[in-house]
Scaffold this active site. Structure first.
Site, PDB file in Angstrom:
ATOM      1  N   GLU A   1      47.712  44.587  47.180  1.00  0.00           N
ATOM      2  CA  GLU A   1      48.131  44.977  48.297  1.00  0.00           C
ATOM      3  C   GLU A   1      47.053  45.687  49.775  1.00  0.00           C
ATOM      4  OE1 GLU A   1      51.185  47.961  46.738  1.00  0.00           O
ATOM      5  OE2 GLU A   1      51.711  46.629  45.320  1.00  0.00           O
TER       6      GLU A   1
ATOM      7  N   THR B   1      46.214  53.892  39.926  1.00  0.00           N
ATOM      8  CA  THR B   1      45.726  52.693  41.272  1.00  0.00           C
ATOM      9  C   THR B   1      44.953  52.650  41.922  1.00  0.00           C
ATOM     10  OG1 THR B   1      48.411  53.832  41.819  1.00  0.00           O
ATOM     11  CG2 THR B   1      46.752  52.473  43.885  1.00  0.00           C
TER      12      THR B   1
ATOM     13  N   ASP C   1      54.749  53.377  48.193  1.00  0.00           N
ATOM     14  CA  ASP C   1      54.298  52.265  48.060  1.00  0.00           C
ATOM     15  C   ASP C   1      55.473  51.440  48.913  1.00  0.00           C
ATOM     16  OD1 ASP C   1      52.722  49.792  47.323  1.00  0.00           O
ATOM     17  OD2 ASP C   1      53.778  49.722  45.199  1.00  0.00           O
TER      18      ASP C   1
ATOM     19  N   GLU D   1      54.069  36.846  38.848  1.00  0.00           N
ATOM     20  CA  GLU D   1      54.396  35.178  39.419  1.00  0.00           C
ATOM     21  C   GLU D   1      53.426  34.033  39.238  1.00  0.00           C
ATOM     22  OE1 GLU D   1      54.941  37.227  43.847  1.00  0.00           O
ATOM     23  OE2 GLU D   1      53.933  38.786  42.924  1.00  0.00           O
TER      24      GLU D   1
ATOM     25  N   GLU E   1      48.205  44.121  41.387  1.00  0.00           N
ATOM     26  CA  GLU E   1      49.159  43.783  42.128  1.00  0.00           C
ATOM     27  C   GLU E   1      48.258  43.822  43.537  1.00  0.00           C
ATOM     28  OE1 GLU E   1      52.913  46.209  43.026  1.00  0.00           O
ATOM     29  OE2 GLU E   1      54.286  44.579  41.691  1.00  0.00           O
TER      30      GLU E   1
ATOM     31  N   LYS F   1      54.226  52.229  36.696  1.00  0.00           N
ATOM     32  CA  LYS F   1      53.294  52.334  38.082  1.00  0.00           C
ATOM     33  C   LYS F   1      51.912  53.037  37.809  1.00  0.00           C
ATOM     34  CE  LYS F   1      55.312  48.345  40.198  1.00  0.00           C
ATOM     35  NZ  LYS F   1      54.604  47.183  40.722  1.00  0.00           N
TER      36      LYS F   1
ATOM     37  N   HIS G   1      57.163  38.040  47.686  1.00  0.00           N
ATOM     38  CA  HIS G   1      57.210  38.482  46.218  1.00  0.00           C
ATOM     39  C   HIS G   1      58.907  39.528  45.529  1.00  0.00           C
ATOM     40  CE1 HIS G   1      55.598  42.382  43.531  1.00  0.00           C
ATOM     41  NE2 HIS G   1      55.979  42.446  43.888  1.00  0.00           N
TER      42      HIS G   1
ATOM     43  N   GLN H   1      58.054  48.854  33.236  1.00  0.00           N
ATOM     44  CA  GLN H   1      58.738  48.038  34.144  1.00  0.00           C
ATOM     45  C   GLN H   1      59.874  48.496  34.516  1.00  0.00           C
ATOM     46  OE1 GLN H   1      56.934  46.051  37.204  1.00  0.00           O
ATOM     47  NE2 GLN H   1      58.116  46.370  38.851  1.00  0.00           N
TER      48      GLN H   1
ATOM     49  N   ARG I   1      54.987  45.425  32.644  1.00  0.00           N
ATOM     50  CA  ARG I   1      55.785  44.826  33.469  1.00  0.00           C
ATOM     51  C   ARG I   1      56.866  45.155  32.365  1.00  0.00           C
ATOM     52  NH1 ARG I   1      55.475  44.094  38.848  1.00  0.00           N
ATOM     53  NH2 ARG I   1      53.415  42.617  39.237  1.00  0.00           N
TER      54      ARG I   1
ATOM     55  N   ASP J   1      47.245  47.402  42.817  1.00  0.00           N
ATOM     56  CA  ASP J   1      48.640  48.298  42.289  1.00  0.00           C
ATOM     57  C   ASP J   1      48.596  48.027  41.313  1.00  0.00           C
ATOM     58  OD1 ASP J   1      50.811  50.851  41.522  1.00  0.00           O
ATOM     59  OD2 ASP J   1      52.140  49.358  43.301  1.00  0.00           O
TER      60      ASP J   1
HETATM   61 MN    MN Z   1      52.882  47.478  44.339  1.00  0.00          MN
END
Ligand code: MN
Length: 441
Positions: free
Chosen positions: A213, A269, A140, A386, A211, A265, A147, A252, A249, A245
């Protein structure tokens, strides 16, 4: 190369009527590959999405429609995953695309043979899609500068963008075993988190996020000890898909120093089931994002004139949320962001050149994800952390519910498509997943 490929000719039409609808993701110019079970409990088969149907590759072979294709490619079409097909390289896949395109074309022989039409296509609505390939390695990246800046300013307010960002495409090795196909439920993970200065505790994440992606499936690999130059990278990409993904948080934020993401993570996925080939995407190539005048030029091994001119993909992407309450009330999913893949700071070819720059070998069906796709506008931020600025600006759903992060029962739906004047719209289908409660028993 782009104009010579007849499979993307805008004039082509299919005898599958739904493929000629201007709103479909899968007109005859797209022909994305995937794996499906026809009635939900049969053997996995390779298919090609066409309108609201799936062209069944083994049935197409049995009907003699793919006789023009190399024998080893024909054999690969009978496998239960795309791995072998992905290993062949673009020339072989282009010839397969030509044969599939001819077979599905309104001008082809099958167009006048309704019984053959029933034999070689299946209803997509009755099929169950499976993961397109057996993915052995997943990397990844972190290719959106917006971002990286947004996340950096939350996790490291004094130092949002680290000094290496504009020089090196940042990436980390993800977990391949927990990659699932669209439609698979995702269980809220447990983990260790720390609230302020209190001692850490273990429990369900309270900051579950998505996420947005794009994933690149590697086609032909490279031998260990060799590199893939930027200009050759396209020949090593089989195609692109949508990726969610999922990220916790709070887990993380506590674990990621000094080595980067791990359990925050690796629990899941999600991929969209249909892999759109680079040939199908050729009409929608655009220049790479132009760097600001005071940004450094990429080092020579990451820089090519051709990649700067055509290394981007004009893919529009959106994320929607459907809460349990909205689902019960039959409310439509609520769009929470819309962005563009061509706003990425690094091109997909640069990611591949960098990944192999130390001699690391990529293998067919490896998955390289772009990193969260965020643009400068608030609406184009590709994650909730975000979008809600770490939960300080919650979103309001049509049901009146608010969301700082994902709740149990929420379904996240990612869609992506390409549009260009004079060409049909092509899409990626859906990448969706529903959050189920944590296993606290
Ligand atoms: Mn990611």
């Amino acid at each position: 190369m782009m104009s010579a490929d007849r499979t993307v000719s805008p004039d082509l039409r299919s005898w599958v009527e739904s493929a000629n609808d201007r709103r479909t993701d899968f007109p005859i110019q797209n022909l994305p590959f995937g794996v499906f079970e026809p009635d939900g409990n049969g053997e996995p088969r390779i298919g090609v999405a066409i309108g609201d149907r799936i062209a069944d590759m083994p049935a197409m072979l049995d009907a003699g429609l793919l006789d023009s294709v190399e024998e080893n490619v024909q054999r690969a079409c009978r496998e239960r995953a795309l791995n072998s097909l992905m290993s062949f390289g673009r020339e072989s896949i282009r010839r397969l695309r030509e044969a599939v395109s001819d077979a599905l074309s309104a001008g082809g022989p099958v167009a006048r043979d309704p019984s053959a039409q029933r034999r070689v296509t299946r209803s997509a609505g009755e099929a169950r899609v499976l993961a397109p390939a057996v993915i052995r390695d997943y990397t990844d990246f972190y290719a959106s500068i917006e971002h990286a800046t947004n996340l950096g300013s939350m996790f490291r307010p004094d130092n949002p963008l680290l000094p290496n960002y504009k020089w090196i495409p940042i990436g980390y090795h993800g977990r391949a075993s927990s990659i699932v196909v669209s439609g698979t439920d995702v269980r809220r993970p447990l983990g260790q988190t720390r609230d302020g200065d209190k001692p850490p505790s273990f429990g369900p994440t309270s900051r579950l996020d998505y996420e947005l992606e794009i994933g690149a499936f590697i086609g032909r690999g490279n031998a260990q000890g060799t590199r893939i130059p930027v200009d050759d990278a396209d020949d090593h990409i089989f195609g692109l898909c949508l990726v969610n993904d999922w990220s916790a948080r709070d887990i993380q934020a506590w674990e990621y120093q000094p080595l980067g993401p791990f359990l925050g993570k690796s629990f899941a996925t999600t991929l969209s089931p249909w892999v759109v080939t680079l040939d199908a995407l050729a009409p929608y190539r655009v220049p790479a994002r132009r760097r600001a005048s005071d940004d450094p030029q990429p080092l020579p091994y990451l820089l090519s004139e051709r990649d700067q001119a055509t290394g981007g993909f004009a893919i529009t992407l959106e994320v929607s949320i459907l809460s349990a309450r909205m689902r019960d009330a039959r409310t439509a999913p609520h769009r929470v962001s819309i962005g563009a893949f061509n706003e990425m700071y690094w091109t997909t070819a640069q990611l591949i050149a960098h990944h192999t720059s130390n001699g690391c070998n990529l293998q067919p069906a490896d998955l390289l994800a772009s990193g969260t796709i965020s643009g400068p506008a608030k609406e184009s931020r590709g994650s909730l952390i975000e979008r809600t600025w770490r939960g300080t600006e919650p979103l309001t759903l049509p049901s009146g519910e608010t969301r700082a992060f994902l709740a149990d029962g929420d379904e996240v739906i990612i869609r992506g498509w390409c549009e260009r004047e004079g060409h049909p719209r092509i899409g990626f289908g859906e990448c969706r997943g529903r959050v189920t409660p944590a296993d606290t028993a």
